[in-house]
Design an enzyme around this catalytic site. Structure first.
Site, PDB file in Angstrom:
ATOM      1  N   HIS A  93     -29.022 -74.475   8.800  1.00  0.00           N
ATOM      2  CA  HIS A  93     -29.675 -73.206   8.457  1.00  0.00           C
ATOM      3  C   HIS A  93     -28.795 -72.456   7.464  1.00  0.00           C
ATOM      4  O   HIS A  93     -27.571 -72.574   7.473  1.00  0.00           O
ATOM      5  CB  HIS A  93     -29.899 -72.352   9.722  1.00  0.00           C
ATOM      6  CG  HIS A  93     -30.765 -71.167   9.441  1.00  0.00           C
ATOM      7  ND1 HIS A  93     -30.272 -70.006   8.893  1.00  0.00           N
ATOM      8  CD2 HIS A  93     -32.095 -70.978   9.595  1.00  0.00           C
ATOM      9  CE1 HIS A  93     -31.276 -69.143   8.730  1.00  0.00           C
ATOM     10  NE2 HIS A  93     -32.391 -69.717   9.147  1.00  0.00           N
ATOM     11  N   GLU A 141     -35.966 -72.501   2.406  1.00  0.00           N
ATOM     12  CA  GLU A 141     -35.814 -71.049   2.580  1.00  0.00           C
ATOM     13  C   GLU A 141     -34.864 -70.496   1.520  1.00  0.00           C
ATOM     14  O   GLU A 141     -33.641 -70.655   1.664  1.00  0.00           O
ATOM     15  CB  GLU A 141     -35.204 -70.723   3.947  1.00  0.00           C
ATOM     16  CG  GLU A 141     -36.014 -71.160   5.138  1.00  0.00           C
ATOM     17  CD  GLU A 141     -35.513 -70.479   6.412  1.00  0.00           C
ATOM     18  OE1 GLU A 141     -36.346 -69.960   7.142  1.00  0.00           O
ATOM     19  OE2 GLU A 141     -34.295 -70.457   6.656  1.00  0.00           O
TER      20      GLU A 141
HETATM   21  O1  G3P Z   1     -34.949 -69.199  10.100  1.00  0.00           O
HETATM   22  C1  G3P Z   1     -35.871 -68.296   9.617  1.00  0.00           C
HETATM   23  C2  G3P Z   1     -35.373 -67.464   8.555  1.00  0.00           C
HETATM   24  O2  G3P Z   1     -34.153 -67.667   8.014  1.00  0.00           O
HETATM   25  C3  G3P Z   1     -36.283 -66.548   7.871  1.00  0.00           C
HETATM   26  O3  G3P Z   1     -35.964 -65.298   8.347  1.00  0.00           O
HETATM   27  O4  G3P Z   1     -36.378 -62.987   8.915  1.00  0.00           O
HETATM   28  O5  G3P Z   1     -36.991 -63.833   6.653  1.00  0.00           O
HETATM   29  O6  G3P Z   1     -38.315 -64.544   8.644  1.00  0.00           O
HETATM   30  P1  G3P Z   1     -36.976 -64.105   8.124  1.00  0.00           P
END
Ligand code: G3P
EC number: 5.3.1.1
Length: 222
Positions: A93, A141
């Site tokens: 992550h 992400e």
């Molecule tokens: O693991 C999920 C993440 O990093 C995204 O976070 O708070 O933007 O939904 P968020």
């Protein structure tokens, strides 16, 4: 395409800690049962057993190390999280980055213990590299959008569609999730329309005053 996969990462948010971890898992389980959509949670490691003991839903670890049994103090052992009740794990992550060698070792250990693996990535090239390792999922992400409330599926659609295309060329058996800033029905819909098979999300649900209502809003356009 089939039903999307929603993976809710609790991070270290207060709302998802201890008994809060159980309450949010119950909300996820209820919405999943009512909708037929697969929803899994990733609580903090010490809460895995507590959640698994009280709520029937898929649980992922937020991290695991590529270690076996033996002299490894302070490591996360795949057998231990499996016995605690996890069915899978996040690897690499953005808030728990690993080296390439560590990612490979962690994935190998996850496979050895029958845990599903989600390798997190930050752009199209790293997504392609992760897919070559053959995890169950990659989750793209962009770090700058994490926790921002600005959905990746709208702010950076190319990184999602580019990841989907890159993975399809490398290994079409690997499923693609996307995450960062996802919280609303429109965000999930856009993510699915870009070819992803689900989302990895956190703050929009975990920090919501009513997580169940937030989840219901998230899935309303599926
Ligand atoms: O693991 C999920 C993440 O990093 C995204 O976070 O708070 O933007 O939904 P968020």
């Amino acid at each position: 395409m089939g039903s999307p996969f929603i993976l809710l990462n609790y991070k270290t948010y207060n709302q998802g800690t201890g008994q809060g971890a159980v309450e949010i898992a119950r909300a996820c389980r209820n919405v999943s049962e009512e909708s037929g959509i697969e929803i899994a949670v990733a609580p903090q490691l010490p809460d895995i057993y507590r959640v698994a003991s009280e709520v029937e839903l898929p649980i992922f670890s937020q991290h695991m190390d590529g270690v076996g049994a033996g002299s490894f103090t302070g490591h996360v052992f795949g057998k231990c999280i499996k016995e605690a009740g996890a069915v899978g794990t996040l690897i690499n992550h953005s808030e728990r980055r690993l080296t390439l060698a560590e990612i490979e070792a962690s994935l190998k250990a996850a496979k050895e213990f029958g845990l599903k693996a989600v390798i997190c990535t930050n752009n199209v090239p790293t997504t392609a590299a992760a897919a070559a390792l053959e995890p169950d999922y990659v989750a793209i992400e962009p770090p700058e959008l994490i926790g921002s409330g600005i959905p990746v599926s709208k702010a950076d659609p190319e990184v999602v569609s580019g990841s989907v295309e890159a993975v399809a060329k490398i290994n079409s058996g690997v499923k693609v999730l996307c995450g960062a800033g996802i919280s609303k029905g429109e965000d999930l819909r856009a993510a699915l329309d870009l070819g992803s098979q689900g989302v990895l999300l956190a703050s929009g649900i975990v920090k919501a005053s009513d997580p169940k209502a937030a989840l219901e809003d998230l899935i309303r356009l599926v």
